[in-house]
Design an enzyme around this catalytic site. Structure first.
Site, PDB file in Angstrom:
ATOM      1  N   HIS A   1     -78.483 -45.580  51.862  1.00  0.00           N
ATOM      2  CA  HIS A   1     -79.207 -46.330  50.832  1.00  0.00           C
ATOM      3  C   HIS A   1     -78.887 -45.809  49.438  1.00  0.00           C
ATOM      4  CE1 HIS A   1     -81.703 -47.793  54.187  1.00  0.00           C
ATOM      5  NE2 HIS A   1     -82.035 -48.769  53.372  1.00  0.00           N
TER       6      HIS A   1
ATOM      7  N   LYS B   1     -84.258 -44.559  46.408  1.00  0.00           N
ATOM      8  CA  LYS B   1     -85.175 -44.765  47.524  1.00  0.00           C
ATOM      9  C   LYS B   1     -86.096 -43.561  47.701  1.00  0.00           C
ATOM     10  CE  LYS B   1     -85.356 -46.363  52.302  1.00  0.00           C
ATOM     11  NZ  LYS B   1     -86.484 -47.243  51.977  1.00  0.00           N
TER      12      LYS B   1
HETATM   13  N1  LIG Z   1     -88.523 -54.694  54.087  1.00  0.00           N
HETATM   14  C1  LIG Z   1     -87.383 -54.873  53.438  1.00  0.00           C
HETATM   15  O1  LIG Z   1     -86.516 -55.675  53.808  1.00  0.00           O
HETATM   16  C2  LIG Z   1     -87.140 -54.075  52.205  1.00  0.00           C
HETATM   17  C3  LIG Z   1     -88.046 -53.146  51.829  1.00  0.00           C
HETATM   18  N2  LIG Z   1     -87.857 -52.417  50.705  1.00  0.00           N
HETATM   19  C4  LIG Z   1     -88.969 -51.540  50.351  1.00  0.00           C
HETATM   20  O2  LIG Z   1     -89.707 -52.197  49.330  1.00  0.00           O
HETATM   21  C5  LIG Z   1     -90.289 -51.224  48.455  1.00  0.00           C
HETATM   22  C6  LIG Z   1     -89.864 -51.529  47.021  1.00  0.00           C
HETATM   23  O3  LIG Z   1     -88.492 -51.322  46.897  1.00  0.00           O
HETATM   24  P1  LIG Z   1     -87.737 -51.530  45.491  1.00  0.00           P
HETATM   25  O4  LIG Z   1     -88.040 -52.872  44.939  1.00  0.00           O
HETATM   26  O5  LIG Z   1     -86.342 -51.124  45.705  1.00  0.00           O
HETATM   27  O6  LIG Z   1     -88.490 -50.412  44.616  1.00  0.00           O
HETATM   28  P2  LIG Z   1     -88.687 -50.365  43.030  1.00  0.00           P
HETATM   29  O7  LIG Z   1     -88.954 -48.928  42.706  1.00  0.00           O
HETATM   30  O8  LIG Z   1     -87.576 -51.060  42.339  1.00  0.00           O
HETATM   31  O9  LIG Z   1     -90.016 -51.222  42.800  1.00  0.00           O
HETATM   32  C7  LIG Z   1     -91.288 -50.778  43.129  1.00  0.00           C
HETATM   33  C8  LIG Z   1     -92.250 -51.428  42.168  1.00  0.00           C
HETATM   34  O10 LIG Z   1     -93.574 -51.057  42.566  1.00  0.00           O
HETATM   35  C9  LIG Z   1     -94.285 -50.771  41.383  1.00  0.00           C
HETATM   36  N3  LIG Z   1     -95.425 -49.908  41.635  1.00  0.00           N
HETATM   37  C10 LIG Z   1     -95.432 -48.599  41.943  1.00  0.00           C
HETATM   38  N4  LIG Z   1     -96.679 -48.149  42.038  1.00  0.00           N
HETATM   39  C11 LIG Z   1     -97.488 -49.213  41.750  1.00  0.00           C
HETATM   40  C12 LIG Z   1     -98.881 -49.376  41.641  1.00  0.00           C
HETATM   41  N5  LIG Z   1     -99.716 -48.353  41.831  1.00  0.00           N
HETATM   42  N6  LIG Z   1     -99.357 -50.624  41.376  1.00  0.00           N
HETATM   43  C13 LIG Z   1     -98.537 -51.649  41.172  1.00  0.00           C
HETATM   44  N7  LIG Z   1     -97.179 -51.549  41.236  1.00  0.00           N
HETATM   45  C14 LIG Z   1     -96.681 -50.330  41.507  1.00  0.00           C
HETATM   46  C15 LIG Z   1     -93.281 -50.103  40.469  1.00  0.00           C
HETATM   47  O11 LIG Z   1     -93.725 -50.144  39.122  1.00  0.00           O
HETATM   48  P3  LIG Z   1     -93.037 -49.222  37.977  1.00  0.00           P
HETATM   49  O12 LIG Z   1     -91.790 -49.960  37.632  1.00  0.00           O
HETATM   50  O13 LIG Z   1     -94.048 -49.208  36.878  1.00  0.00           O
HETATM   51  O14 LIG Z   1     -92.777 -47.897  38.590  1.00  0.00           O
HETATM   52  C16 LIG Z   1     -92.058 -50.981  40.727  1.00  0.00           C
HETATM   53  O15 LIG Z   1     -92.039 -52.100  39.871  1.00  0.00           O
HETATM   54  C17 LIG Z   1     -89.823 -49.859  48.984  1.00  0.00           C
HETATM   55  O16 LIG Z   1     -90.809 -49.345  49.838  1.00  0.00           O
HETATM   56  C18 LIG Z   1     -88.587 -50.193  49.817  1.00  0.00           C
HETATM   57  O17 LIG Z   1     -88.371 -49.278  50.847  1.00  0.00           O
HETATM   58  C19 LIG Z   1     -86.772 -52.572  49.927  1.00  0.00           C
HETATM   59  C20 LIG Z   1     -85.799 -53.464  50.250  1.00  0.00           C
HETATM   60  C21 LIG Z   1     -85.896 -54.281  51.435  1.00  0.00           C
HETATM   61  O1  LIG Z   2     -85.597 -49.063  49.972  1.00  0.00           O
HETATM   62  C1  LIG Z   2     -84.757 -49.933  50.278  1.00  0.00           C
HETATM   63  O2  LIG Z   2     -83.887 -50.316  49.492  1.00  0.00           O
HETATM   64  C2  LIG Z   2     -84.817 -50.530  51.619  1.00  0.00           C
HETATM   65  N1  LIG Z   2     -85.821 -50.217  52.384  1.00  0.00           N
HETATM   66  C3  LIG Z   2     -86.075 -50.713  53.689  1.00  0.00           C
HETATM   67  C4  LIG Z   2     -86.035 -49.579  54.688  1.00  0.00           C
HETATM   68  O3  LIG Z   2     -86.561 -48.499  54.401  1.00  0.00           O
HETATM   69  O4  LIG Z   2     -85.509 -49.771  55.789  1.00  0.00           O
HETATM   70  C5  LIG Z   2     -85.210 -51.894  54.046  1.00  0.00           C
HETATM   71  C6  LIG Z   2     -83.815 -51.838  53.513  1.00  0.00           C
HETATM   72  O5  LIG Z   2     -83.096 -50.927  54.257  1.00  0.00           O
HETATM   73  C7  LIG Z   2     -83.807 -51.511  52.028  1.00  0.00           C
END
Ligand SMILES: NC(=O)C1=CN([C@@H]2O[C@H](COP(=O)(O)OP(=O)(O)OC[C@H]3O[C@@H](n4cnc5c(N)ncnc54)[C@H](OP(=O)(O)O)[C@@H]3O)[C@@H](O)[C@H]2O)C=CC1
Ligand SMILES: O=C(O)C1=N[C@H](C(=O)O)C[C@H](O)C1
Length: 266
Positions: free
Chosen positions: A155, A159
């Site tokens: 990743h 992350k």
């Molecule tokens: N299931 C799937 O297919 C996938 C899952 N993921 C997961 O999704 C999640 C997000 O990933 P990603 O978009 O890359 O992460 P980012 O860090 O880009 O985004 C996370 C967002 O959450 C916000 N945030 C953090 N704390 C709070 C809070 N207390 N209240 C409101 N908002 C908050 C952050 O705000 P700020 O900018 O102010 O810090 C940021 O905008 C991760 O857990 C990742 O593992 C990711 C990709 C695919």
């Molecule tokens: O944090 C990410 O980017 C992603 N998180 C998910 C995971 O923890 O498996 C899904 C994907 O791999 C991207």
């Protein structure tokens, strides 16, 4: 077709931005509000990159859920925040679709009990990409024939959680079909801590973090004289959005917690 009203938590994040775009493009979905830890009281359209998106921004989750009429919360934040959001959504009779990874076993159990108690749908999907779900299913199939397996997940370096939710889910699916086996040499010793990765039911999981990567995983099986590698790559975050939409459309029709998209795809 009834319109599904959606709240997105984490709209400025890498995944959140894509989700806002997906909801805005979907005729059957409506963005009712967003939850963000900044910009309370403003409209999303006032934030750079969201021109024309008129959804109100809330920082207080209870205020948001009390003031806004919504069917579904899409959570794409951080493990700690995502857990609180999911629990609070269920308490307010809003159905969560959770992409956020890093929840503990205890948290998943507690959320399942709450969803069942309230007869509410809740989908927690460690990976929304259709190809990743197939990679997990194919790995589960292969594990019936190959007992020895190592998972390498790769990743981007922003992350927070390791191993990834996808790697944990893959290992759980494999563990469900194979007899527990402690792999490698019985007397093997790590001369450098962490060299063999995390150990789950005797399987090893290795987490790579590098700039330039998005989300990738390879599952390696080995047997006498042969290996099998099953690999999936997400090259952008749009790859997750078909799955997010399917989960939103499904969560309004079910009354329990579903962990993993493999349980809803035909
Ligand atoms: N299931 C799937 O297919 C996938 C899952 N993921 C997961 O999704 C999640 C997000 O990933 P990603 O978009 O890359 O992460 P980012 O860090 O880009 O985004 C996370 C967002 O959450 C916000 N945030 C953090 N704390 C709070 C809070 N207390 N209240 C409101 N908002 C908050 C952050 O705000 P700020 O900018 O102010 O810090 C940021 O905008 C991760 O857990 C990742 O593992 C990711 C990709 C695919
Ligand atoms: O944090 C990410 O980017 C992603 N998180 C998910 C995971 O923890 O498996 C899904 C994907 O791999 C991207």
């Amino acid at each position: 077709m009834e319109t599904i009203k959606v709240i997105i938590a984490g709209p400025r994040g890498r995944m959140g931005k894509e989700a806002v775009y997906m909801v805005e493009q979907s005729k059957n979905l409506q963005l009712a509000a967003v939850l963000d830890r900044k910009y309370n009281g403003q409209k999303l359209s006032e934030i750079e990159g969201f021109s024309g998106v008129e959804a109100p921004i809330f920082t207080d989750i209870n205020e948001c859920f009390s003031e806004v009429e919504a069917d579904v919360l899409i959570d794409l934040t951080t493990p700690e925040t995502g857990y609180i959001h999911t629990k609070t959504a269920l308490e307010h009779n809003i159905r969560p679709v959770v992409g956020t990874t890093g929840f503990t076993e205890e948290q998943l159990k507690e959320l399942k009990e709450l969803a069942e108690e309230k007869s509410l749908g809740c989908i927690i999907a460690p990976n929304f990409a259709i190809g990743a779900v197939l990679m997990m299913k194919f790995s589960e199939m292969a594990a019936k024939y190959f007992q020895d397996v190592e998972i390498i997940e790769l990743h981007h370096d922003r992350k927070l959680d390791a191993p990834s939710g996808t790697a944990i889910k893959t290992a759980q699916m494999i563990a469900g079909v194979r007899e527990r086996k402690q792999q490698g040499h019985p007397e093997e010793k790590e001369t450098m801590k962490g060299a063999r990765g995390a150990d789950m039911e005797g399987m090893h999981i290795h987490s790579v973090r590098l700039p330039g990567l998005i989300a990738h995983q390879q599952v390696l099986f080995g047997a006498d004289g042969e290996t099998l590698t099953i690999r999936h790559d997400s090259y952008n975050r749009a790859s997750f959005m078909t799955g997010v939409k399917v989960c939103v459309e499904t969560v309004v029709k079910v009354e329990t917690l579903i962990y993993g998209m493999e349980n809803i795809l035909d």
